[in-house]
Scaffold this active site. Sequence first.
Site, PDB file in Angstrom:
ATOM      1  N   MET A 169       0.843  -1.206   0.000  1.00  0.00           N
ATOM      2  CA  MET A 169       0.000   0.000   0.000  1.00  0.00           C
ATOM      3  C   MET A 169       0.873   1.249   0.000  1.00  0.00           C
ATOM      4  O   MET A 169       0.396   2.349   0.301  1.00  0.00           O
ATOM      5  CB  MET A 169      -0.943  -0.014   1.205  1.00  0.00           C
ATOM      6  CG  MET A 169      -1.891  -1.207   1.172  1.00  0.00           C
ATOM      7  SD  MET A 169      -3.405  -0.977   2.110  1.00  0.00           S
ATOM      8  CE  MET A 169      -2.766  -0.735   3.749  1.00  0.00           C
ATOM      9  N   HIS A 171       8.964   1.126   3.478  1.00  0.00           N
ATOM     10  CA  HIS A 171      10.029   1.079   4.487  1.00  0.00           C
ATOM     11  C   HIS A 171      10.847  -0.193   4.254  1.00  0.00           C
ATOM     12  O   HIS A 171      10.564  -0.948   3.310  1.00  0.00           O
ATOM     13  CB  HIS A 171       9.427   1.144   5.893  1.00  0.00           C
ATOM     14  CG  HIS A 171       8.323   0.155   6.135  1.00  0.00           C
ATOM     15  ND1 HIS A 171       8.527  -1.212   6.143  1.00  0.00           N
ATOM     16  CD2 HIS A 171       6.992   0.324   6.342  1.00  0.00           C
ATOM     17  CE1 HIS A 171       7.380  -1.823   6.383  1.00  0.00           C
ATOM     18  NE2 HIS A 171       6.423  -0.919   6.486  1.00  0.00           N
ATOM     19  N   HIS A 183       9.070  -3.539   3.442  1.00  0.00           N
ATOM     20  CA  HIS A 183       8.694  -3.728   2.038  1.00  0.00           C
ATOM     21  C   HIS A 183       9.931  -4.049   1.198  1.00  0.00           C
ATOM     22  O   HIS A 183       9.900  -4.940   0.337  1.00  0.00           O
ATOM     23  CB  HIS A 183       8.069  -2.447   1.465  1.00  0.00           C
ATOM     24  CG  HIS A 183       6.811  -1.997   2.156  1.00  0.00           C
ATOM     25  ND1 HIS A 183       6.758  -0.845   2.897  1.00  0.00           N
ATOM     26  CD2 HIS A 183       5.570  -2.536   2.192  1.00  0.00           C
ATOM     27  CE1 HIS A 183       5.529  -0.679   3.370  1.00  0.00           C
ATOM     28  NE2 HIS A 183       4.784  -1.692   2.960  1.00  0.00           N
ATOM     29  N   GLY A 194       4.664 -10.376   3.793  1.00  0.00           N
ATOM     30  CA  GLY A 194       5.422 -10.289   5.045  1.00  0.00           C
ATOM     31  C   GLY A 194       4.749 -11.064   6.165  1.00  0.00           C
ATOM     32  O   GLY A 194       3.527 -11.061   6.288  1.00  0.00           O
ATOM     33  N   GLN A 195       5.577 -11.672   6.994  1.00  0.00           N
ATOM     34  CA  GLN A 195       5.097 -12.368   8.190  1.00  0.00           C
ATOM     35  C   GLN A 195       4.536 -11.359   9.196  1.00  0.00           C
ATOM     36  O   GLN A 195       3.813 -11.721  10.106  1.00  0.00           O
ATOM     37  CB  GLN A 195       6.250 -13.196   8.784  1.00  0.00           C
ATOM     38  CG  GLN A 195       5.937 -13.949  10.055  1.00  0.00           C
ATOM     39  CD  GLN A 195       4.838 -14.997   9.890  1.00  0.00           C
ATOM     40  OE1 GLN A 195       4.548 -15.451   8.779  1.00  0.00           O
ATOM     41  NE2 GLN A 195       4.216 -15.372  10.995  1.00  0.00           N
ATOM     42  N   LYS A 196       4.850 -10.092   9.000  1.00  0.00           N
ATOM     43  CA  LYS A 196       4.282  -9.036   9.852  1.00  0.00           C
ATOM     44  C   LYS A 196       2.759  -9.160   9.893  1.00  0.00           C
ATOM     45  O   LYS A 196       2.127  -8.991  10.920  1.00  0.00           O
ATOM     46  CB  LYS A 196       4.692  -7.679   9.281  1.00  0.00           C
ATOM     47  CG  LYS A 196       3.866  -6.489   9.702  1.00  0.00           C
ATOM     48  CD  LYS A 196       4.396  -5.901  10.974  1.00  0.00           C
ATOM     49  CE  LYS A 196       3.494  -4.860  11.589  1.00  0.00           C
ATOM     50  NZ  LYS A 196       2.748  -4.033  10.670  1.00  0.00           N
ATOM     51  N   ARG A 238       2.214   2.748   9.334  1.00  0.00           N
ATOM     52  CA  ARG A 238       1.378   3.445  10.317  1.00  0.00           C
ATOM     53  C   ARG A 238       2.182   3.995  11.488  1.00  0.00           C
ATOM     54  O   ARG A 238       1.629   4.765  12.283  1.00  0.00           O
ATOM     55  CB  ARG A 238       0.279   2.507  10.828  1.00  0.00           C
ATOM     56  CG  ARG A 238      -0.794   2.227   9.782  1.00  0.00           C
ATOM     57  CD  ARG A 238      -1.976   1.465  10.373  1.00  0.00           C
ATOM     58  NE  ARG A 238      -3.114   1.470   9.479  1.00  0.00           N
ATOM     59  CZ  ARG A 238      -3.488   0.431   8.721  1.00  0.00           C
ATOM     60  NH1 ARG A 238      -2.791  -0.692   8.736  1.00  0.00           N
ATOM     61  NH2 ARG A 238      -4.548   0.520   7.945  1.00  0.00           N
TER      62      ARG A 238
END
Length: 282
Positions: free
Chosen positions: A30, A34, A37, A148-150, A188
């Site tokens: 999106m 950072h 990404h 991402g595992q995030k 965010r």
Amino acid sequence: MQVIESPQEMQNWSRAQSRAGFRIGLVPTMGFLHEGHLSLVRKARELCDAVVVSIFVNPIQFGEGEDYDRYPRDLSRDLGLLQKEGVDAVFTPTVKSMYPEKEQTTVEPVAGMENKMCGRNRPGHFRGVTTVVSKLFNICLPDVAFFGQKDAQQALIIEKMVRDLNFPVRIVKGEIIREPDGLAMSSRNVYLSPEDREKATVLYRSLLMARDLINRGEREPSRVREAMLEMIKQVNGAQVDYVEIYNAFDLSELEEIRGQVLLALAVRFGTTRLIDNLLVEV
Ligand code: AMP
């Protein structure tokens, strides 16, 4: 680096890459990029011949009153970063080109994974995600897509969707990239005041504390959960959205902590909602 706005043109570009024998890697984002990404982009460059990054703030995955309008955006900065990473194409569709009509076909994620954690307080969120990812797959035609595992729950839901709907796409997951003090990187994070930014380190600290408890022999999920809640409660202004402990493969409930376990949480600071998680192998 090509910047492509039109879905049709994107599809044509990807078709040409495939015909030339190139393996296409897609990194959906999106924007407001950072290192999290960029770590996915680097993985894509390693494993694929042609790398596409999509930048699209997807309105249908945001609920009423969420941060769609104020979500941070900086396309020219993002393009500069991607150029440096050697990305081949950036797909930047408009909302109108992705959702030309009010009524649209959507992709329904499997309920067992969708209606817990982030799905509980964000109804419709994952339907928005599976729908946009399906569209991105059909437009960008990737051989491999990187997540991402995030966003652990999102990655599991997409893996399941790919299996269930036979998308010819391999899913590769990338580890969580963190700030030096442990806070998981997120677009965010810019919403946080300096005080809340400091307080937000409690997410990762509570995950590490929980892992420690488990490593020292705790096997009762509710006790680990309670200890995490207790630690977060100590931080003024931290409001827990959820703290959960699940089987890491299918998000099923655990009677005892065993196997691959996902510790996951979402915490609000004012209007900013942050998520984080940790995989623990027992
Ligand atoms: P977003 O732009 O937030 O939708 O994220 C796009 C992709 O980057 C998703 O697959 C995320 O899981 C991934 N991502 C976001 N933050 C991080 C992070 N800190 N480390 C690794 N991947 C991330």
